[in-house]
Design a protein around this motif. Structure first.
Motif, PDB file in Angstrom:
ATOM      1  N   LEU A 231       0.843  -1.194   0.000  1.00 20.82           N
ATOM      2  CA  LEU A 231       0.000   0.000   0.000  1.00 20.82           C
ATOM      3  C   LEU A 231       0.875   1.240   0.000  1.00 20.82           C
ATOM      4  O   LEU A 231       2.064   1.195   0.326  1.00 20.82           O
ATOM      5  N   ASP A 232       0.247   2.367  -0.359  1.00 27.89           N
ATOM      6  CA  ASP A 232       0.980   3.625  -0.219  1.00 27.89           C
ATOM      7  C   ASP A 232       1.144   3.943   1.265  1.00 27.89           C
ATOM      8  O   ASP A 232       0.481   3.358   2.122  1.00 27.89           O
ATOM      9  N   GLN A 233       2.014   4.889   1.560  1.00 29.76           N
ATOM     10  CA  GLN A 233       2.383   5.135   2.947  1.00 29.76           C
ATOM     11  C   GLN A 233       1.184   5.494   3.813  1.00 29.76           C
ATOM     12  O   GLN A 233       1.030   4.988   4.926  1.00 29.76           O
ATOM     13  N   ARG A 234       0.314   6.392   3.300  1.00 28.61           N
ATOM     14  CA  ARG A 234      -0.828   6.822   4.105  1.00 28.61           C
ATOM     15  C   ARG A 234      -1.781   5.671   4.368  1.00 28.61           C
ATOM     16  O   ARG A 234      -2.238   5.476   5.501  1.00 28.61           O
ATOM     17  N   SER A 235      -2.077   4.901   3.346  1.00 32.85           N
ATOM     18  CA  SER A 235      -2.995   3.769   3.515  1.00 32.85           C
ATOM     19  C   SER A 235      -2.394   2.721   4.454  1.00 32.85           C
ATOM     20  O   SER A 235      -3.106   2.109   5.265  1.00 32.85           O
ATOM     21  N   ALA A 236      -1.107   2.528   4.340  1.00 34.75           N
ATOM     22  CA  ALA A 236      -0.454   1.559   5.214  1.00 34.75           C
ATOM     23  C   ALA A 236      -0.548   1.977   6.674  1.00 34.75           C
ATOM     24  O   ALA A 236      -0.811   1.155   7.558  1.00 34.75           O
ATOM     25  N   VAL A 237      -0.352   3.281   6.928  1.00 35.18           N
ATOM     26  CA  VAL A 237      -0.438   3.783   8.310  1.00 35.18           C
ATOM     27  C   VAL A 237      -1.856   3.616   8.848  1.00 35.18           C
ATOM     28  O   VAL A 237      -2.064   3.175   9.991  1.00 35.18           O
ATOM     29  N   VAL A 238      -2.856   3.958   8.020  1.00 37.53           N
ATOM     30  CA  VAL A 238      -4.245   3.832   8.451  1.00 37.53           C
ATOM     31  C   VAL A 238      -4.593   2.371   8.735  1.00 37.53           C
ATOM     32  O   VAL A 238      -5.195   2.035   9.766  1.00 37.53           O
ATOM     33  N   ALA A 239      -4.213   1.491   7.837  1.00 32.52           N
ATOM     34  CA  ALA A 239      -4.522   0.067   8.013  1.00 32.52           C
ATOM     35  C   ALA A 239      -3.806  -0.498   9.236  1.00 32.52           C
ATOM     36  O   ALA A 239      -4.390  -1.254  10.026  1.00 32.52           O
ATOM     37  N   LEU A 240      -2.545  -0.129   9.388  1.00 34.68           N
ATOM     38  CA  LEU A 240      -1.775  -0.629  10.529  1.00 34.68           C
ATOM     39  C   LEU A 240      -2.375  -0.131  11.845  1.00 34.68           C
ATOM     40  O   LEU A 240      -2.499  -0.899  12.816  1.00 34.68           O
ATOM     41  N   THR A 241      -2.771   1.140  11.871  1.00 27.97           N
ATOM     42  CA  THR A 241      -3.380   1.700  13.077  1.00 27.97           C
ATOM     43  C   THR A 241      -4.682   0.989  13.409  1.00 27.97           C
ATOM     44  O   THR A 241      -4.953   0.652  14.575  1.00 27.97           O
ATOM     45  N   ALA A 242      -5.495   0.752  12.393  1.00 25.75           N
ATOM     46  CA  ALA A 242      -6.780   0.091  12.616  1.00 25.75           C
ATOM     47  C   ALA A 242      -6.581  -1.335  13.129  1.00 25.75           C
ATOM     48  O   ALA A 242      -7.253  -1.768  14.077  1.00 25.75           O
ATOM     49  N   ILE A 243      -5.660  -2.053  12.510  1.00 29.61           N
ATOM     50  CA  ILE A 243      -5.417  -3.439  12.932  1.00 29.61           C
ATOM     51  C   ILE A 243      -4.866  -3.474  14.350  1.00 29.61           C
ATOM     52  O   ILE A 243      -5.268  -4.301  15.178  1.00 29.61           O
ATOM     53  N   ALA A 244      -3.930  -2.555  14.657  1.00 30.56           N
ATOM     54  CA  ALA A 244      -3.359  -2.507  16.004  1.00 30.56           C
ATOM     55  C   ALA A 244      -4.430  -2.173  17.038  1.00 30.56           C
ATOM     56  O   ALA A 244      -4.460  -2.748  18.137  1.00 30.56           O
ATOM     57  N   LEU A 245      -5.328  -1.244  16.684  1.00 30.10           N
ATOM     58  CA  LEU A 245      -6.389  -0.862  17.613  1.00 30.10           C
ATOM     59  C   LEU A 245      -7.342  -2.027  17.863  1.00 30.10           C
ATOM     60  O   LEU A 245      -7.702  -2.314  19.012  1.00 30.10           O
ATOM     61  N   VAL A 246      -7.738  -2.713  16.797  1.00 31.03           N
ATOM     62  CA  VAL A 246      -8.634  -3.861  16.945  1.00 31.03           C
ATOM     63  C   VAL A 246      -7.958  -4.957  17.768  1.00 31.03           C
ATOM     64  O   VAL A 246      -8.569  -5.553  18.670  1.00 31.03           O
ATOM     65  N   GLY A 247      -6.692  -5.216  17.469  1.00 35.62           N
ATOM     66  CA  GLY A 247      -5.969  -6.234  18.231  1.00 35.62           C
ATOM     67  C   GLY A 247      -5.879  -5.890  19.704  1.00 35.62           C
ATOM     68  O   GLY A 247      -6.046  -6.758  20.568  1.00 35.62           O
ATOM     69  N   THR A 248      -5.605  -4.609  19.975  1.00 40.12           N
ATOM     70  CA  THR A 248      -5.527  -4.171  21.376  1.00 40.12           C
ATOM     71  C   THR A 248      -6.863  -4.341  22.075  1.00 40.12           C
ATOM     72  O   THR A 248      -6.928  -4.795  23.232  1.00 40.12           O
ATOM     73  N   LEU A 249      -7.944  -3.977  21.377  1.00 39.36           N
ATOM     74  CA  LEU A 249      -9.270  -4.109  21.977  1.00 39.36           C
ATOM     75  C   LEU A 249      -9.621  -5.575  22.229  1.00 39.36           C
ATOM     76  O   LEU A 249     -10.209  -5.910  23.262  1.00 39.36           O
ATOM     77  N   VAL A 250      -9.254  -6.434  21.291  1.00 42.56           N
ATOM     78  CA  VAL A 250      -9.557  -7.855  21.452  1.00 42.56           C
ATOM     79  C   VAL A 250      -8.798  -8.439  22.635  1.00 42.56           C
ATOM     80  O   VAL A 250      -9.376  -9.092  23.515  1.00 42.56           O
ATOM     81  N   VAL A 251      -7.484  -8.198  22.650  1.00 41.06           N
ATOM     82  CA  VAL A 251      -6.672  -8.750  23.745  1.00 41.06           C
ATOM     83  C   VAL A 251      -7.070  -8.106  25.078  1.00 41.06           C
ATOM     84  O   VAL A 251      -7.162  -8.786  26.106  1.00 41.06           O
ATOM     85  N   GLY A 252      -7.325  -6.800  25.050  1.00 45.45           N
ATOM     86  CA  GLY A 252      -7.774  -6.138  26.270  1.00 45.45           C
ATOM     87  C   GLY A 252      -9.115  -6.669  26.736  1.00 45.45           C
ATOM     88  O   GLY A 252      -9.345  -6.852  27.942  1.00 45.45           O
ATOM     89  N   GLY A 253     -10.007  -6.930  25.773  1.00 47.32           N
ATOM     90  CA  GLY A 253     -11.310  -7.493  26.137  1.00 47.32           C
ATOM     91  C   GLY A 253     -11.186  -8.864  26.765  1.00 47.32           C
ATOM     92  O   GLY A 253     -11.892  -9.186  27.717  1.00 47.32           O
ATOM     93  N   ILE A 254     -10.276  -9.680  26.238  1.00 44.70           N
ATOM     94  CA  ILE A 254     -10.041 -11.007  26.820  1.00 44.70           C
ATOM     95  C   ILE A 254      -9.536 -10.865  28.254  1.00 44.70           C
ATOM     96  O   ILE A 254      -9.986 -11.572  29.165  1.00 44.70           O
ATOM     97  N   THR A 255      -8.604  -9.935  28.466  1.00 48.00           N
ATOM     98  CA  THR A 255      -8.054  -9.727  29.801  1.00 48.00           C
ATOM     99  C   THR A 255      -9.137  -9.286  30.778  1.00 48.00           C
ATOM    100  O   THR A 255      -9.227  -9.805  31.902  1.00 48.00           O
ATOM    101  N   VAL A 256      -9.946  -8.329  30.356  1.00 49.36           N
ATOM    102  CA  VAL A 256     -11.021  -7.839  31.225  1.00 49.36           C
ATOM    103  C   VAL A 256     -12.017  -8.952  31.527  1.00 49.36           C
ATOM    104  O   VAL A 256     -12.477  -9.111  32.667  1.00 49.36           O
ATOM    105  N   ASP A 257     -12.353  -9.731  30.499  1.00 48.69           N
ATOM    106  CA  ASP A 257     -13.292 -10.830  30.695  1.00 48.69           C
ATOM    107  C   ASP A 257     -12.760 -11.836  31.717  1.00 48.69           C
ATOM    108  O   ASP A 257     -13.500 -12.294  32.594  1.00 48.69           O
ATOM    109  N   ARG A 258     -11.481 -12.173  31.622  1.00 50.00           N
ATOM    110  CA  ARG A 258     -10.896 -13.138  32.557  1.00 50.00           C
ATOM    111  C   ARG A 258     -10.789 -12.554  33.958  1.00 50.00           C
ATOM    112  O   ARG A 258     -10.874 -13.285  34.954  1.00 50.00           O
ATOM    113  N   ALA A 259     -10.609 -11.238  34.053  1.00 49.50           N
ATOM    114  CA  ALA A 259     -10.454 -10.612  35.371  1.00 49.50           C
ATOM    115  C   ALA A 259     -11.786 -10.340  36.052  1.00 49.50           C
ATOM    116  O   ALA A 259     -11.818 -10.098  37.263  1.00 49.50           O
ATOM    117  N   THR A 260     -12.877 -10.406  35.308  1.00 46.84           N
ATOM    118  CA  THR A 260     -14.174 -10.023  35.875  1.00 46.84           C
ATOM    119  C   THR A 260     -14.569 -10.910  37.047  1.00 46.84           C
ATOM    120  O   THR A 260     -15.028 -10.415  38.094  1.00 46.84           O
TER     121      THR A 260
END
Length: 672
Positions: free
Chosen positions: A390-419
């Motif tokens: 991808l071009d640089q801008r699209s790559a940054v946007v895609a990478l940010t989105a994937i990182a954010l989703v991954g963080t939310l997923v892993v964070g959600g798993i952690t919160v679920d286990r800690a509940t």
């Protein structure tokens, strides 16, 4: 990332961690946790602040705190004083709880430093974030238990050791020795398991270049041995033998290794097979619930280990990774992991369900560092793929989105286990709040509060919040209600109270339901009379009264059941007599001598069912007169709850149920 940005980011993570741990401590554990060892360390901290190693109670046998040993010089705790000393530092700055966020911040900064020393700055920061997000870290660091303080010392050792290894600076080497020596003093076995891979690294450096390595390794070893000497010296002072630790003096068979293990009449044959089963469950719990990201976090750690082995495997990397081996393998020798689980066949049983696998607390360090390596490898690999397609801008946007989703997923798993553990601890705190309500907003001043603990002759087990000043001269003094006259005689200028609760002791089950502080009065004279009135609600068809003094018993039947039954219990001239609208069935007059309890039971009969009132009057009957104290009063719907779990609470009693008592002397009777 330059050094300045790394330091600022590390400080920010440490600050966030300190705030998080403070919030958990004050909101989730305001009255402490299910682990009653917290009270032991806080009692020990108070002793250290007054320069005392022993407690010397004013009355023998009724002031012994939980997990204190009876020695020739007084009572002393079974634990080493280092964690308590760290908590005491918080009190010097305004409160014991201030130590907890400081310990949390220190661990996070230390983890960032260790991971940076072994890998790089990015890895160090992410490792610290992973530790911060670990339920085990957040919950256990928020309690007054020794595991986080010992980890702080271990992490300080690891950072100083690695820094000395890189810079060849003997001052860092000396710091490493000091830290691991204190860790050994705090928890010897924990420190040995953590230090083992570093000892291997030290031996490797001596083999490789002993002339340069010897001075710094000697500094580390020498100061580490000073910590060992301090521990042995402390043993000698308290137990009389340098090689006998206080925990051994408390329970000689509560040690390491296999065979018969026992503490306080709880014993098992600890076999290798049982150890493997228990530790397998503990490690499963660590991975499944208590580390950041649960199984995803464990997967990242495995990936990180593989990447480290392929890219930059070195003795330093192997040393950090070695902790993943030394800690679990060493814990196979410790039967505490079996006790942590409660019933092995019941999921979610034992203290592990509320506080996690705290004997493996140090595992958060290497697992977080390796998971950070794995996560950064995944991030960098994904970025390379996206930038290539991808071009640089699209790559940054895609990478940010994937990182954010991954963080939310892993964070959600952690919160679920800690509940679940958070909810479990919150339920316990709700129960504690009801139990300690009579002491709010503060305990009675210039008072002695007598407590009948549910687990036997221990203060602070379970009532950790009810602790004495080491000199027994605080605003409120707490004593077990086993020798009330001895307590009254030891504190003649203080008001006497009795603490009781209603409901069996089961905080996880929402019981006790309520509690009460009852003012206790003393009457003495030639004779003492207990005026008693009890309620007989509508539907009661009859009532019987049983009076017991020592081994003698008298029975009566009430002749009036019209809503109130009033009768007197008179103690005088070595006898006990009951008067009122009663017919004696047998044993009209009972004898009493010395110190004992006069027990009065009123059974209110509905015909097919009923309930009981139970009153117990502490009496001291001597030739020159009688002393008596306000009776304990219970209202028992279930007779199995009587004897400590059925305290009569006037404001909670059903309609028609009441108890009114008054003690008066013979002189008061003659001259009202």
């Amino acid at each position: 990332m330059n050094r300045r940005r790394f330091r600022i980011a590390t400080l920010a993570i440490a600050l966030v961690g300190a705030i998080a741990v403070w919030s958990v401590s004050t909101e989730l554990f305001p009255y402490h946790s299910l682990n009653h060892d917290e009270g032991v360390y806080l009692q020990q901290a108070a002793m250290l602040l007054e320069g005392k190693l022993h407690l010397k109670p004013p009355v023998e046998g009724i002031f012994r705190p939980w997990f204190f040993v009876e020695g020739s010089g007084g009572l002393y705790p079974k634990y080493a004083p280092v964690p308590a000393g760290m908590f005491a530092l918080g009190e010097l700055f305004g409160g014991y709880r201030l130590a907890l966020p400081a310990i949390a911040a220190g661990i996070l900064a230390g983890v960032a430093g260790v991971a940076r020393e072994v890998f790089d700055r990015r890895t160090g920061l992410l490792a610290a974030i992973f530790v911060l997000a670990s339920p085990l870290f957040l919950l256990d660091t928020a309690t007054f238990l020794p595991y986080a303080p010992t980890t702080l010392l271990n992490v300080a050792f690891a950072y100083a050791y690695l820094r000395a290894d890189r810079t060849d600076d003997w001052r860092w080497a000396a710091g490493a020795g000091t830290a691991i020596g204190l860790a050994f003093f705090a928890r010897p076995f924990t420190a040995v398991l953590f230090a083992a891979p570093f000892v291997g690294h030290a031996l490797w450096t001596l083999r490789d270049d002993w002339r340069n390595a010897l001075p710094r390794q000697a500094a580390t070893a020498g100061l580490g041995l000073v910590g060992v000497a301090l521990a042995l010296g402390y043993n000698a002072v308290l137990t009389g033998s340098a090689l006998t630790f206080p925990y051994e003096a408390f329970a000689p068979q509560d040690g390491l290794g296999f065979g018969h293990r026992e503490i306080l009449n709880h014993g098992i044959e600890f076999t290798p097979a049982l150890s493997i089963e228990a530790n397998g469950q503990v490690l499963t719990a660590f991975v499944g619930r208590w580390m950041f990201g649960s199984i995803v976090g464990a997967g990242l750690a495995l990936v990180g280990l593989a990447i480290a082995m392929r890219r930059n495997w070195s003795p330093r990397t192997a040393t950090l990774a070695g902790l993943v081996v030394s800690i679990p393998v060493g814990n196979l020798l410790f039967w505490g992991n079996y006790n942590l689980l409660g019933n092995l066949d019941v999921a979610g049983d034992g203290l592990i369900a509320a506080l996690g696998p705290y004997y493996h607390f140090d595992l958060v360090v290497p697992t977080a560092a390796l998971a950070a390596v794995g996560a950064l490898w995944a991030f960098d690999s994904l970025r390379s793929v996206l930038e290539a397609r991808l071009d640089q801008r699209s790559a940054v946007v895609a990478l940010t989105a994937i990182a954010l989703v991954g963080t939310l997923v892993v964070g959600g798993i952690t919160v679920d286990r800690a509940t679940e553990p958070v909810e479990r601890n919150a339920a316990v705190t709700d129960t504690y709040q009801r139990v300690y309500e009579p002491f709010e907003p503060e305990p009675p001043d210039n008072a002695v509060v007598m407590v009948e603990p549910p687990y036997g002759p221990w203060l602070g087990h379970p009532f950790q919040a009810l602790r004495n000043d080491p000199g027994y001269d605080g605003h409120t003094v707490y004593a077990m209600e086993y020798r009330p006259f001895a307590v009254a005689d030891a504190f003649p200028d203080r008001d006497l109270y009795r603490f009781g609760y209603r409901g069996i002791w089961d905080p996880l089950g929402g019981s006790p339901e309520h509690a009460r502080l009852q003012r206790v009065h003393e009457r003495s004279g030639a004779g003492v009379t207990l005026d008693t009135s009890v309620g007989l609600p509508e539907g009661i068809t009859g009532a019987t009264i049983t009076v017991t003094a020592d081994t003698e018993t008298a029975h009566y039947v009430a002749t009036e059941t019209d809503g109130t039954l009033a009768f007197d219990v008179r103690i005088a001239d070595g006898t006990v007599q009951v008067t009122g609208p009663l017919d004696a069935v047998d044993g009209d007059t009972l004898s009493v001598e010395g110190r004992e309890d006069i027990d009065v039971t009123v059974f209110a009969d509905y015909g097919a069912s009923g309930f009981e009132y139970r009153l117990s009057v502490p009496v001291e009957a001597e030739r020159n007169g009688v002393r008596a104290l306000t009776p304990t009063v219970e209202y028992c719907l279930d007779v199995r709850a009587c004897g400590g779990a059925a305290t009569y609470l006037p404001e909670q009693a059903p309609d028609g149920v009441f108890v009114q008592t008054a003690l008066r002397t013979t002189d008061e009777e003659a001259n009202p």
